[in-house]
Design an enzyme around this catalytic site. Structure first.
Site, mmCIF file in Angstrom:
data_model
loop_
_atom_site.group_PDB
_atom_site.id
_atom_site.type_symbol
_atom_site.label_atom_id
_atom_site.label_comp_id
_atom_site.label_asym_id
_atom_site.label_seq_id
_atom_site.Cartn_x
_atom_site.Cartn_y
_atom_site.Cartn_z
ATOM 1 N N ASN A 449 7.440 -14.307 -36.272
ATOM 2 C CA ASN A 449 7.680 -15.693 -36.680
ATOM 3 C C ASN A 449 7.363 -16.694 -35.581
ATOM 4 O O ASN A 449 6.695 -17.712 -35.808
ATOM 5 C CB ASN A 449 9.142 -15.862 -37.118
ATOM 6 C CG ASN A 449 9.397 -15.253 -38.490
ATOM 7 O OD1 ASN A 449 8.470 -15.115 -39.297
ATOM 8 N ND2 ASN A 449 10.637 -14.879 -38.748
ATOM 9 N N VAL A 479 -1.395 -9.077 -29.854
ATOM 10 C CA VAL A 479 -0.822 -7.740 -29.665
ATOM 11 C C VAL A 479 0.528 -7.677 -30.374
ATOM 12 O O VAL A 479 1.431 -8.475 -30.094
ATOM 13 C CB VAL A 479 -0.639 -7.419 -28.167
ATOM 14 C CG1 VAL A 479 -0.047 -6.023 -28.004
ATOM 15 C CG2 VAL A 479 -1.969 -7.525 -27.430
ATOM 16 N N LYS A 554 13.768 -12.531 -22.562
ATOM 17 C CA LYS A 554 14.764 -12.749 -21.505
ATOM 18 C C LYS A 554 14.913 -11.555 -20.573
ATOM 19 O O LYS A 554 15.550 -11.656 -19.519
ATOM 20 C CB LYS A 554 16.130 -13.042 -22.133
ATOM 21 C CG LYS A 554 16.214 -14.370 -22.840
ATOM 22 C CD LYS A 554 17.565 -14.585 -23.485
ATOM 23 C CE LYS A 554 17.670 -13.816 -24.786
ATOM 24 N NZ LYS A 554 16.782 -14.354 -25.843
ATOM 25 N N ALA A 586 15.353 -22.505 -25.411
ATOM 26 C CA ALA A 586 14.149 -22.770 -26.216
ATOM 27 C C ALA A 586 13.389 -23.964 -25.636
ATOM 28 O O ALA A 586 12.953 -23.925 -24.495
ATOM 29 C CB ALA A 586 14.516 -22.971 -27.676
ATOM 30 N N GLY A 639 20.259 -16.179 -42.438
ATOM 31 C CA GLY A 639 19.320 -15.847 -41.376
ATOM 32 C C GLY A 639 19.656 -16.503 -40.052
ATOM 33 O O GLY A 639 18.829 -16.537 -39.142
ATOM 34 N N LYS A 657 21.156 -15.245 -20.370
ATOM 35 C CA LYS A 657 20.664 -16.596 -20.122
ATOM 36 C C LYS A 657 21.342 -17.223 -18.905
ATOM 37 O O LYS A 657 20.692 -17.906 -18.100
ATOM 38 C CB LYS A 657 20.883 -17.464 -21.364
ATOM 39 C CG LYS A 657 19.992 -17.092 -22.537
ATOM 40 C CD LYS A 657 20.322 -17.927 -23.780
ATOM 41 C CE LYS A 657 19.416 -17.548 -24.943
ATOM 42 N NZ LYS A 657 19.753 -18.295 -26.177
ATOM 43 N N GLY A 775 15.226 -21.474 -32.841
ATOM 44 C CA GLY A 775 14.315 -21.841 -33.922
ATOM 45 C C GLY A 775 12.878 -21.587 -33.520
ATOM 46 O O GLY A 775 12.500 -21.749 -32.355
#
Length: 797
Positions: A449, A479, A554, A586, A639, A657, A775
């Site tokens: 996605n 890939v 990450k 993000a 989702g 993070k 997102g």
């Protein structure tokens, strides 16, 4: 019948007997039986003739020098011709010697007689070249250009085009199917007196005669292969231009290019004659073709002059009338600047300084010219291209504070700098604007996605990106977990999914690295948009092969400290770049902010926040009215969570993070140094997904109790990451906290991330960065931003 070709050969192409033979071979292999040929004096003959005049005028002996020149011509004759042909030319040379002795012996000589002395070189060359062709069985006749080119006298002879055209056409009719070898450099007045066409006169003769003869192509054969995009004697990677427009060539010539003189090009305007510049020493190589009617732009060319003169003055009029006066006198400024209060500056070649000075003095009263000065310690650097305006920004970035502002016209960008800066600036401009366009290949690792969103973004951004970076940035590889598609020609962004499915093949890392090594890219940037631990273990190999990396993954940034340090060490040893802003927040510029604060001299004291869009959504929506587990299942159906909600609820993602940010501010921290308080009890952590979902309600009682207790204190529940120094010791943790209703962590838009930074500069009022932290679109944007930053870094000087 129209003749198709005229060949012109300069003195360096006729320097000795081997050169003459080479020229004859060129004429037989690259021409037709009726071609025209224009020749200069052999070698340094013209300079030698001027030397004889100088010796005579200074009262020195010149007879011995004359004999050296005559012997040079005799040697050429003997080496090139058989007895019969040689006898005729020896007799003519003997007559010429007597005439030269007579002219040099005169007490007083007029200009025509001086011209006559200097013109012998061209006559000897034409005579010898025609005889050599006849020796080889080719019909050839030598022609004295004084018999066909008629001019009015002036500082430079003004060709009478109509009369000269008639004479040229008559000559062609008289000698059909015969090569005519014509003298360059000379013409005559209406009385037949010899006139000299001046600097580069032989080249001018060639293009002039070609235009008068209605010839399709004129080739100037010289000692260089053509026009280069920079001086190959000064720029090692200068490239030959295969074509350029006449307008570009003319502007380049006016800016001092040594290959062509502007006057040579003038007869070609408003004609269909094309001009080729070729090397007589390498006739098999590529060359430059200058097409008068060409509308396409060639590659940019960088040129320079080590010395120019800059006139500065004030006058009571606009500069256009003065420019018209200079143009009428045959002078085109290299550049000019209109400054405030009717002040002007004109940049010109040193050879035009005296003439321009005289004109400025002549018109000083008419234009009220005052404060006139001339500066001669400057040099010029210029770029010539029909697309010059596209390069202005890149050119300007290279200028020092000592440089003049860029002068721009339709075909060029020009600046003046101190002479000591000319060479370095020329190299910089060539490398940035005219050197080979850098090709940066992009390898996308992860075609799900986020990968799909990035390709859509890259497709929209590519045209602007190519223009702004002045480099070619192309997607060359896709890939996935099972298949890979690598293409040196680039991936078609309009049908990449179809090509990937149909042409992608199974892969392993050895095979992948071999394919990447075969790509004709100057640089490769790999975009890791995966969550693959195996891929992060290949980062050292990527860096070892000179491949730059952008990570949304990450795992490398939060891996074991020795591994992380090894990666950083590889980067420091080579000019490699690794950016991973998308791995935390993000598209939010959290890492940019931290780096900017550190670079400004600030000290980061604490970093905290909510780094999970999923956990933000859950706790912004949890109000105790329904079980927490029901909210989790609803989020999973939308989702919002990972397929296994424990991947979010465990807090492990936020822990990684926080580790990335800790290392970004210079802390040597391992993952286990950050305490983790998971929302998932140990009893549920090891279950299968199915069993966990069946028992997920076991989360509810504890969270409801905490919610109620926090609400009694006007607080809310938030899952928070925090890193702080408490009494000099590092304290880092991830877990559930009760926070005040007015805290930055409260009242977020569900799904947001928020980062709170406290530093020496930001104490009581911390720096807060808030916005969507997850997102596909924002993550893709963060990856694109990192890619652009790497591309810009690669293009920096």
């Amino acid at each position: 019948m129209t003749r198709s070709h005229l060949h012109k050969f300069g003195g360096s192409s006729l320097a000795d007997a081997d050169c003459y033979r080479r020229v004859a071979h060129i004429l037989l292999t690259h021409g037709q039986s009726d071609d025209l040929v224009v020749v200069s004096a052999a070698g340094k003959t013209t300079n030698f003739l001027y030397k004889l005049l100088s010796l005579r005028d200074s009262g020195q002996l010149w007879q011995e020098e004359l004999q050296i020149l005559i012997s040079y011509q005799q040697t050429l004759i003997e080496q090139l011709l058989s007895n019969e042909q040689a006898r005729d030319l020896r007799e003519r040379l003997s007559t010429d010697k007597s005439q030269l002795v007579s002219l040099l012996s005169l007490e007083q000589r007029n200009d025509y007689q001086l011209n006559q002395v200097v013109s012998f070189g061209e006559r000897w060359s034409a005579r010898l070249m025609a005889a050599l062709l006849r020796e080889m069985g080719v019909a050839a006749t030598h022609v004295d250009a004084c018999s066909i080119l008629v001019a009015d006298e002036g500082a430079v002879p003004n060709i009478l085009v109509a009369e000269s055209r008639d004479k040229v056409q008559a000559l062609l009719a008289l000698h059909p199917q015969e090569r005519l070898v014509i003298t360059g450099f000379i013409c005559a007045n209406r009385h037949g007196d010899t006139l000299l066409l001046g600097r580069n006169g032989s080249d001018f003769s060639a293009t002039l005669i070609a235009s008068l003869a209605d010839i399709d192509r004129v080739t100037i054969w010289t000692d260089v292969e053509g026009v280069f995009n920079a001086d190959p004697n000064k720029i090692n990677d200068a490239k030959l231009l295969k074509s350029m427009s006449l307008a570009e060539a003319d502007r380049l010539a006016r800016l001092g290019s040594p290959v062509l003189h502007s006057r040579t090009l003038q007869p070609l305007f408003n004609t269909e004659v094309s001009l080729a510049v070729r090397s007589s020493y390498a006739s098999h190589t590529d060359f430059t073709l200058i097409a008068p009617l060409s509308s396409s732009a060639s590659a940019p060319v960088v040129t320079n002059l080590n010395e120019v003169v800059l006139f500065s003055f004030k006058m009571n009029a606009d500069i256009e009338p003065l420019l018209a006066i200079l143009d009428k006198a045959g002078i085109t400024p290299l550049a000019y600047w209109s400054l405030a209060q009717h002040k002007f500056e004109l940049a010109l070649t040193l050879e035009s300084q005296k003439q321009v000075q005289a004109l400025l003095n002549q018109y000083s009263s008419e234009f009220l010219i005052e404060e006139l000065s001339a500066q001669t310690d400057l040099g010029l650097v210029a770029l010539v291209s029909a697309d010059a305006h596209h390069f202005r920004r890149s050119f300007a970035r290279l200028l020092s504070r000592d440089a003049k502002p860029i002068y721009q016209d339709a075909l060029s960008l020009v600046t003046l700098v101190p002479q000591a800066q000319v060479s370095l600036l020329t190299q910089k401009v060539h490398r940035r604007c005219a050197g080979p366009r850098m090709r940066i290949g992009v390898l996308l690792l992860g075609v799900g996605n986020i990968g799909e969103a990035w390709i859509d973004l890259f497709k929209r951004a590519s045209p602007v990106l190519d223009h702004e970076l002045e480099a070619s940035v192309e997607l060359v590889g896709l890939v996935g977990s099972k298949k890979a598609l690598i293409s040196n020609d680039g991936i078609n962004l309009e049908q990449w999914q179809q090509d990937y499915q149909q042409q992608g093949i199974e892969w392993d890392y050895d095979q992948l690295f071999d394919q990447l090594a075969q790509l004709s890219c100057d640089e490769i940037v790999a975009l890791d948009i995966s969550a693959s631990a195996a891929l992060t273990l290949q980062y050292p190999e990527l860096f070892a092969r000179g491949i730059h990396v952008v990570s949304a993954n990450k795992l490398a940034g939060s891996g074991p400290l020795p591994f992380y340090r090894e990666l950083k060490q590889q980067l420091s040893n080579r000019r490699l770049f690794w950016r991973y802003n998308a791995s935390c927040g993000a598209g939010l510029p959290i890492q940019h902010a931290l780096n900017d604060l550190r670079n400004s001299g600030d000290t980061i004291e604490a970093v905290g926040g909510i780094f999970s869009g999923t956990l933000c959504w859950l706790f912004e929506n949890y109000d105790g009215s329904k079980p927490f587990s029901e909210l989790v299942l609803h989020a999973r159906s939308l989702g919002i969570t990972e397929p296994d909600p424990r991947d979010d609820l465990s807090g492990r993602d936020m822990q990684r993070k926080l580790l990335i940010l800790a290392r970004e501010i210079g802390l040597a921290v391992e993952l286990e140094d950050i305490s983790l308080n998971s929302l998932v009890p140990q009893a549920l952590a090891e279950l299968s997904l199915e069993d966990f979902l069946a028992r997920i309600s076991e989360l509810d009682d504890d969270l409801l109790q905490q919610y109620v207790a926090a609400a009694e204190q006007n607080k809310v529940l938030r899952y928070v990451a925090s890193l702080d120094k408490v009494e000099g010791k590092l304290q880092a943790e991830v877990g559930l906290q009760w926070v005040d209703n007015n805290h930055p962590y409260a009242n977020l838009t569900p799904g947001d991330n928020v980062f709170v930074i406290r530093s020496a500069f930001y104490q009581g009022n911390p720096l807060i960065i808030r916005g969507p932290g997850a997102g596909r679109e924002v993550t893709a944007a963060a990856v694109q931003s990192d890619l652009v930053h790497i591309c810009k870094d690669l293009l920096q000087e």
